[in-house]
Scaffold this active site. Structure first.
Site, PDB file in Angstrom:
ATOM      1  N   GLY A 192      42.646 -23.813 -17.071  1.00  0.00           N
ATOM      2  CA  GLY A 192      43.894 -23.285 -17.621  1.00  0.00           C
ATOM      3  C   GLY A 192      43.803 -21.803 -17.969  1.00  0.00           C
ATOM      4  N   ALA A 210      42.193 -25.333 -20.539  1.00  0.00           N
ATOM      5  CA  ALA A 210      42.937 -26.186 -21.452  1.00  0.00           C
ATOM      6  C   ALA A 210      41.924 -26.859 -22.372  1.00  0.00           C
ATOM      7  CB  ALA A 210      43.723 -27.223 -20.649  1.00  0.00           C
ATOM      8  N   GLU A 232      38.224 -27.987 -12.784  1.00  0.00           N
ATOM      9  CA  GLU A 232      38.767 -29.272 -13.256  1.00  0.00           C
ATOM     10  C   GLU A 232      38.182 -30.473 -12.526  1.00  0.00           C
ATOM     11  OE1 GLU A 232      40.584 -26.543 -12.631  1.00  0.00           O
ATOM     12  OE2 GLU A 232      42.213 -26.329 -14.059  1.00  0.00           O
ATOM     13  N   GLU A 271      44.502 -20.105 -14.829  1.00  0.00           N
ATOM     14  CA  GLU A 271      45.920 -20.349 -14.524  1.00  0.00           C
ATOM     15  C   GLU A 271      46.824 -19.489 -15.411  1.00  0.00           C
ATOM     16  OE1 GLU A 271      45.019 -24.563 -15.018  1.00  0.00           O
ATOM     17  OE2 GLU A 271      46.078 -24.919 -13.138  1.00  0.00           O
TER      18      GLU A 271
HETATM   19  N1  CO8 Z   1      38.102 -27.028 -24.250  1.00  0.00           N
HETATM   20  C1  CO8 Z   1      37.655 -27.237 -25.485  1.00  0.00           C
HETATM   21  N2  CO8 Z   1      36.559 -26.638 -25.993  1.00  0.00           N
HETATM   22  C2  CO8 Z   1      35.882 -25.793 -25.186  1.00  0.00           C
HETATM   23  C3  CO8 Z   1      36.298 -25.528 -23.868  1.00  0.00           C
HETATM   24  C4  CO8 Z   1      37.479 -26.186 -23.402  1.00  0.00           C
HETATM   25  N3  CO8 Z   1      37.987 -25.975 -22.183  1.00  0.00           N
HETATM   26  N4  CO8 Z   1      35.426 -24.681 -23.303  1.00  0.00           N
HETATM   27  C5  CO8 Z   1      34.497 -24.410 -24.237  1.00  0.00           C
HETATM   28  N5  CO8 Z   1      34.763 -25.080 -25.379  1.00  0.00           N
HETATM   29  C6  CO8 Z   1      34.014 -25.083 -26.623  1.00  0.00           C
HETATM   30  C7  CO8 Z   1      32.737 -25.875 -26.507  1.00  0.00           C
HETATM   31  O1  CO8 Z   1      32.990 -27.254 -26.681  1.00  0.00           O
HETATM   32  C8  CO8 Z   1      31.909 -25.268 -27.615  1.00  0.00           C
HETATM   33  O2  CO8 Z   1      32.370 -25.795 -28.844  1.00  0.00           O
HETATM   34  P1  CO8 Z   1      31.277 -26.476 -29.868  1.00  0.00           P
HETATM   35  O3  CO8 Z   1      30.370 -25.340 -30.248  1.00  0.00           O
HETATM   36  O4  CO8 Z   1      32.145 -26.966 -30.977  1.00  0.00           O
HETATM   37  O5  CO8 Z   1      30.580 -27.507 -29.080  1.00  0.00           O
HETATM   38  C9  CO8 Z   1      32.308 -23.800 -27.587  1.00  0.00           C
HETATM   39  O6  CO8 Z   1      33.577 -23.754 -26.911  1.00  0.00           O
HETATM   40  C10 CO8 Z   1      31.338 -22.933 -26.824  1.00  0.00           C
HETATM   41  O7  CO8 Z   1      31.182 -23.488 -25.537  1.00  0.00           O
HETATM   42  P2  CO8 Z   1      29.732 -23.805 -24.888  1.00  0.00           P
HETATM   43  O8  CO8 Z   1      28.753 -24.126 -25.943  1.00  0.00           O
HETATM   44  O9  CO8 Z   1      29.950 -24.815 -23.808  1.00  0.00           O
HETATM   45  O10 CO8 Z   1      29.401 -22.367 -24.270  1.00  0.00           O
HETATM   46  P3  CO8 Z   1      28.435 -22.069 -23.024  1.00  0.00           P
HETATM   47  O11 CO8 Z   1      28.219 -20.591 -23.026  1.00  0.00           O
HETATM   48  O12 CO8 Z   1      27.264 -22.956 -23.026  1.00  0.00           O
HETATM   49  O13 CO8 Z   1      29.312 -22.461 -21.741  1.00  0.00           O
HETATM   50  C11 CO8 Z   1      31.308 -22.537 -20.402  1.00  0.00           C
HETATM   51  C12 CO8 Z   1      30.494 -21.748 -21.436  1.00  0.00           C
HETATM   52  C13 CO8 Z   1      30.567 -22.584 -19.070  1.00  0.00           C
HETATM   53  C14 CO8 Z   1      32.646 -21.825 -20.206  1.00  0.00           C
HETATM   54  C15 CO8 Z   1      31.518 -23.976 -20.908  1.00  0.00           C
HETATM   55  O14 CO8 Z   1      32.032 -23.912 -22.233  1.00  0.00           O
HETATM   56  C16 CO8 Z   1      32.470 -24.799 -20.098  1.00  0.00           C
HETATM   57  O15 CO8 Z   1      32.139 -25.254 -19.025  1.00  0.00           O
HETATM   58  N6  CO8 Z   1      33.709 -25.006 -20.625  1.00  0.00           N
HETATM   59  C17 CO8 Z   1      34.703 -25.863 -19.982  1.00  0.00           C
HETATM   60  C18 CO8 Z   1      35.293 -25.171 -18.766  1.00  0.00           C
HETATM   61  C19 CO8 Z   1      36.283 -26.086 -18.117  1.00  0.00           C
HETATM   62  O16 CO8 Z   1      35.965 -27.131 -17.602  1.00  0.00           O
HETATM   63  N7  CO8 Z   1      37.566 -25.675 -18.130  1.00  0.00           N
HETATM   64  C20 CO8 Z   1      38.647 -26.438 -17.534  1.00  0.00           C
HETATM   65  C21 CO8 Z   1      39.275 -27.311 -18.564  1.00  0.00           C
HETATM   66  S1  CO8 Z   1      40.510 -28.396 -17.901  1.00  0.00           S
HETATM   67  C22 CO8 Z   1      41.855 -27.373 -17.626  1.00  0.00           C
HETATM   68  O17 CO8 Z   1      41.858 -26.237 -17.981  1.00  0.00           O
HETATM   69  C23 CO8 Z   1      43.105 -27.886 -16.950  1.00  0.00           C
HETATM   70  C24 CO8 Z   1      43.077 -29.347 -16.883  1.00  0.00           C
HETATM   71  C25 CO8 Z   1      44.232 -29.897 -16.059  1.00  0.00           C
HETATM   72  C26 CO8 Z   1      44.325 -31.361 -16.328  1.00  0.00           C
HETATM   73  C27 CO8 Z   1      45.577 -31.935 -15.787  1.00  0.00           C
HETATM   74  C28 CO8 Z   1      45.872 -33.253 -16.484  1.00  0.00           C
HETATM   75  C29 CO8 Z   1      47.345 -33.621 -16.353  1.00  0.00           C
END
Ligand code: CO8
Length: 259
Positions: free
Chosen positions: A110, A66, A133, A113
């Site tokens: 997400g 997400a 998460e 999921e």
């Molecule tokens: N959301 C928004 N932007 C993202 C996300 C994300 N989930 N993942 C990556 N991006 C963006 C980065 O911010 C980056 O953008 P920018 O260049 O503008 O900074 C771009 O994508 C490239 O990402 P990275 O530079 O981080 O790429 P890396 O190769 O270094 O890393 C990873 C790749 C390991 C996948 C890393 O991007 C990462 O850890 N991403 C987040 C993964 C994560 O935590 N996902 C879970 C999100 S929460 C969810 O899905 C459900 C939440 C439920 C909440 C319930 C509340 C009610």
């Protein structure tokens, strides 16, 4: 409808939907949900379309979760009042026709999921699945704690949710999360080939088979067996049942009416 965050194309009876925010690793924001809902509804409503494939653009990710940037400033009341994430159930999971997730690279949070909402997952050898998460101070919100546990069992699901560790493609296949692994450069072609094979089946039977298998995850054995029998009996009333069995006896391919 014109889409900005996804690409939709039709290849014969197969709809290919591609998540298309590669700069954000295909993170799932509200616009993606709105557009995916429209695309899946259109697919379901089109009698010429019989199977769909959902994949991610770019080699790096199916979807990295997400959209964290969309969630960072929201508070609990926002999430509750908007019933955040409920749209995935009504907009995507409710699709009645079969669809396959073709996953290469990250399928995290997400993204994992969403892949698990598909009828099955075909993984590239580069695929990585995870529910990270907990590292963000939250927990899965789009079905991860439930579907992952049903798919791989409590031990692995619990470990993944509590540590946020990823599962690679080989472990995902061993654990029953994905149906099979293919080379990354063959992923979409293989998924489309599988989708074409499903699309060639009698379409009502495909919908009923999907419903039956899904019921196995939602009810007890006695109720599931009864539902299976009733759905089987309903299918026997279709023209395609008559055609399928007649074609077998006459040693020729069936020609489906879709009813
Ligand atoms: N959301 C928004 N932007 C993202 C996300 C994300 N989930 N993942 C990556 N991006 C963006 C980065 O911010 C980056 O953008 P920018 O260049 O503008 O900074 C771009 O994508 C490239 O990402 P990275 O530079 O981080 O790429 P890396 O190769 O270094 O890393 C990873 C790749 C390991 C996948 C890393 O991007 C990462 O850890 N991403 C987040 C993964 C994560 O935590 N996902 C879970 C999100 S929460 C969810 O899905 C459900 C939440 C439920 C909440 C319930 C509340 C009610």
């Amino acid at each position: 409808m014109t889409y900005e965050t996804i690409l939709v194309e039709q290849q014969g009876a197969v709809t290919l939907i591609t998540l298309n925010r590669p700069q954000a690793l295909n993170a799932l924001n509200s616009q993606v949900l709105t557009e995916l809902t429209a695309a899946f509804n259109a697919y379901d409503a089109d009698p010429k379309q019989r199977c769909a494939v959902l994949t991610g653009s770019g080699e790096k990710a199916f979807a990295a979760g997400a959209d964290i940037k969309e969630m960072v400033d929201k508070d609990a009341a926002d999430f509750f009042l908007q019933d955040f994430f409920s749209g995935w159930q009504t907009g995507v999971v409710a699709t009645r026709k079969p669809w396959i997730a073709a996953v290469a690279g990250f399928a995290l949070g997400g993204g994992c999921e969403l892949a698990m909402m598909a009828d099955f997952i075909i993984a590239a050898d580069t695929a990585k699945f995870g529910q990270p998460e907990i590292k963000l101070g939250v927990a899965p919100g789009m079905g991860g704690s439930q579907r992952l546990t049903r798919a791989v069992g409590k031990a692995k699901a619990m470990e993944m949710c509590l540590t946020g560790r990823n599962m690679d493609a080989a472990e995902a296949e061993r654990s029953g999360l994905v149906s099979r692994i293919v080379a990354a450069d063959q992923l979409v072609a293989e998924a489309l080939k599988t989708a074409q094979a499903i699309a060639a089946m009698p379409p009502m039977a495909a919908m009923v088979n999907k419903e039956m298998v899904n019921i196995a995850f939602e009810t007890n054995l006695a109720q599931g067996l009864l539902t299976e029998r009733r759905l089987f009996q309903i299918l026997t009333a279709t023209q395609d049942k008559k055609e399928g069995m007649t074609a077998f006896v006459e040693k020729r391919p069936g020609v489906w009416k879709g009813r």
